[in-house]
Motif scaffolding. Structure first.
Motif, PDB file in Angstrom:
ATOM      1  N   GLY A   1       0.778  -1.281   0.132  1.00  0.00           N
ATOM      2  CA  GLY A   1       0.057   0.042   0.120  1.00  0.00           C
ATOM      3  C   GLY A   1       0.871   1.191   0.034  1.00  0.00           C
ATOM      4  O   GLY A   1       1.933   1.372  -0.777  1.00  0.00           O
ATOM      5  N   LEU A   2       0.674   2.388   0.900  1.00  0.00           N
ATOM      6  CA  LEU A   2       1.193   3.571   1.113  1.00  0.00           C
ATOM      7  C   LEU A   2       2.261   3.505   2.126  1.00  0.00           C
ATOM      8  O   LEU A   2       2.724   4.393   2.382  1.00  0.00           O
ATOM      9  N   MET A   3       2.679   2.113   2.513  1.00  0.00           N
ATOM     10  CA  MET A   3       3.805   2.102   3.330  1.00  0.00           C
ATOM     11  C   MET A   3       5.090   2.957   3.289  1.00  0.00           C
ATOM     12  O   MET A   3       5.431   3.100   2.043  1.00  0.00           O
ATOM     13  N   HIS A   4       5.573   3.616   3.961  1.00  0.00           N
ATOM     14  CA  HIS A   4       7.169   4.348   3.894  1.00  0.00           C
ATOM     15  C   HIS A   4       7.116   5.402   3.003  1.00  0.00           C
ATOM     16  O   HIS A   4       7.924   6.235   2.889  1.00  0.00           O
TER      17      HIS A   4
ATOM     18  N   GLN B   1     -13.562  -5.512   4.179  1.00  0.00           N
ATOM     19  CA  GLN B   1     -12.052  -5.211   3.848  1.00  0.00           C
ATOM     20  C   GLN B   1     -11.748  -4.399   5.180  1.00  0.00           C
ATOM     21  O   GLN B   1     -12.388  -3.343   5.768  1.00  0.00           O
ATOM     22  N   CYS B   2     -10.571  -4.804   5.855  1.00  0.00           N
ATOM     23  CA  CYS B   2     -10.013  -4.188   7.006  1.00  0.00           C
ATOM     24  C   CYS B   2      -8.653  -3.651   6.822  1.00  0.00           C
ATOM     25  O   CYS B   2      -7.540  -4.252   6.225  1.00  0.00           O
ATOM     26  N   PHE B   3      -8.101  -2.228   7.060  1.00  0.00           N
ATOM     27  CA  PHE B   3      -7.019  -1.936   6.733  1.00  0.00           C
ATOM     28  C   PHE B   3      -6.281  -1.351   8.311  1.00  0.00           C
ATOM     29  O   PHE B   3      -7.033  -1.005   9.013  1.00  0.00           O
ATOM     30  N   TRP B   4      -5.022  -1.312   8.352  1.00  0.00           N
ATOM     31  CA  TRP B   4      -4.375  -0.808   9.557  1.00  0.00           C
ATOM     32  C   TRP B   4      -3.309   0.083   8.918  1.00  0.00           C
ATOM     33  O   TRP B   4      -3.039   0.043   7.564  1.00  0.00           O
ATOM     34  N   MET B   5      -2.265   0.722   9.546  1.00  0.00           N
ATOM     35  CA  MET B   5      -1.401   1.591   9.237  1.00  0.00           C
ATOM     36  C   MET B   5      -0.043   1.376   9.604  1.00  0.00           C
ATOM     37  O   MET B   5       0.970   2.307   9.597  1.00  0.00           O
ATOM     38  N   LYS B   6       0.322  -0.044  10.143  1.00  0.00           N
ATOM     39  CA  LYS B   6       1.650  -0.141  10.227  1.00  0.00           C
ATOM     40  C   LYS B   6       2.730   0.187   9.459  1.00  0.00           C
ATOM     41  O   LYS B   6       2.339  -0.181   8.211  1.00  0.00           O
ATOM     42  N   ASN B   7       3.815   0.722   9.477  1.00  0.00           N
ATOM     43  CA  ASN B   7       4.862   1.261   8.464  1.00  0.00           C
ATOM     44  C   ASN B   7       4.382   2.319   7.716  1.00  0.00           C
ATOM     45  O   ASN B   7       4.777   2.360   6.448  1.00  0.00           O
ATOM     46  N   THR B   8       3.245   2.784   7.916  1.00  0.00           N
ATOM     47  CA  THR B   8       2.595   4.076   7.121  1.00  0.00           C
ATOM     48  C   THR B   8       2.760   5.334   7.851  1.00  0.00           C
ATOM     49  O   THR B   8       2.374   5.191   8.953  1.00  0.00           O
ATOM     50  N   LEU B   9       3.589   6.443   7.226  1.00  0.00           N
ATOM     51  CA  LEU B   9       3.904   7.298   7.846  1.00  0.00           C
ATOM     52  C   LEU B   9       2.919   8.689   7.697  1.00  0.00           C
ATOM     53  O   LEU B   9       3.261   9.584   8.564  1.00  0.00           O
ATOM     54  N   LEU B  10       2.201   8.474   6.745  1.00  0.00           N
ATOM     55  CA  LEU B  10       1.132   9.672   6.465  1.00  0.00           C
ATOM     56  C   LEU B  10      -0.217   9.371   7.389  1.00  0.00           C
ATOM     57  O   LEU B  10      -0.629   8.216   7.259  1.00  0.00           O
ATOM     58  N   PRO B  11      -1.047  10.413   7.675  1.00  0.00           N
ATOM     59  CA  PRO B  11      -2.320  10.176   8.193  1.00  0.00           C
ATOM     60  C   PRO B  11      -3.100   9.956   7.096  1.00  0.00           C
ATOM     61  O   PRO B  11      -3.026  10.806   6.273  1.00  0.00           O
TER      62      PRO B  11
ATOM     63  N   GLN C   1      -7.304  -1.664  13.536  1.00  0.00           N
ATOM     64  CA  GLN C   1      -8.050  -2.060  12.447  1.00  0.00           C
ATOM     65  C   GLN C   1      -9.253  -0.948  12.128  1.00  0.00           C
ATOM     66  O   GLN C   1      -9.918  -0.651  12.816  1.00  0.00           O
ATOM     67  N   HIS C   2      -9.273  -0.652  10.772  1.00  0.00           N
ATOM     68  CA  HIS C   2     -10.473   0.090  10.053  1.00  0.00           C
ATOM     69  C   HIS C   2     -11.310  -0.635   9.103  1.00  0.00           C
ATOM     70  O   HIS C   2     -10.507  -1.042   8.257  1.00  0.00           O
TER      71      HIS C   2
END
Length: 162
Positions: A61-64, A84-94, A119-120
């Motif tokens: 995804g948008l990681m890093h 579908q569930c998403f999380w933000m591990k290793n994603t730096l942007l809100p 989880q979202h």
């Protein structure tokens, strides 16, 4: 065994271990910037999106990423509708995730915080998830029930047999 033979054996083994370590970590802290692109219409706004269509592309995804232009995002495309569930591990942007049905209608929106494992999830089965900079949907007056436009969404609205 001579010292030179031992050193040669060690030198030959060392490069063999590097690809194994790399294979275990496919991300290596690099953002994916070379995905195919599409343009979506959201009200009066055009959005340039990268398409994450394979399981690995969706996983990264948008990681890093350290920044993303205002009218850009990533559209996650799934083969079939599902919750579908998403999380933000290793994603730096809100980010804000818009969960979209087959016709491109926003089912629900979720604001997500950087580097969080919270989880979202979509409120019902969806085929698409659009991630944009956090607040983008609010700034442009987009909310649940509104529809984004793209030919792939229009095909879902066409009567069967057409």
């Amino acid at each position: 065994m001579k010292l030179s033979s031992l050193l040669l054996s060690c030198a030959l083994l060392l490069p063999l271990s590097l690809p194994v370590a790399q294979a275990q970590s496919p991300f290596l802290a690099q953002p994916q910037l070379d995905l195919p692109r599409a343009t979506l219409q959201a009200g009066r706004q055009q959005i340039s999106v990268q398409l994450a269509e394979t399981p690995l592309q969706r996983q990264i995804g948008l990681m890093h990423r350290r920044q993303m232009p205002g009218n850009e995002g990533m559209l996650f495309v799934f083969e079939q509708p599902g919750v579908q569930c998403f999380w933000m591990k290793n994603t730096l942007l809100p980010l804000t995730a818009a969960f979209l049905d087959d016709a491109g209608r926003i089912v629900n929106l979720a604001d997500m915080q950087p580097q969080s494992e919270q989880q979202h999830c979509s409120a019902k089965p969806v085929r698409y998830v659009l991630e944009m900079n956090q607040g983008w949907f609010r700034q442009h007056g987009l909310r649940a029930g509104m529809r984004l436009k793209h030919p792939v969404f229009d095909a879902a609205l066409a009567p069967a047999g057409r």
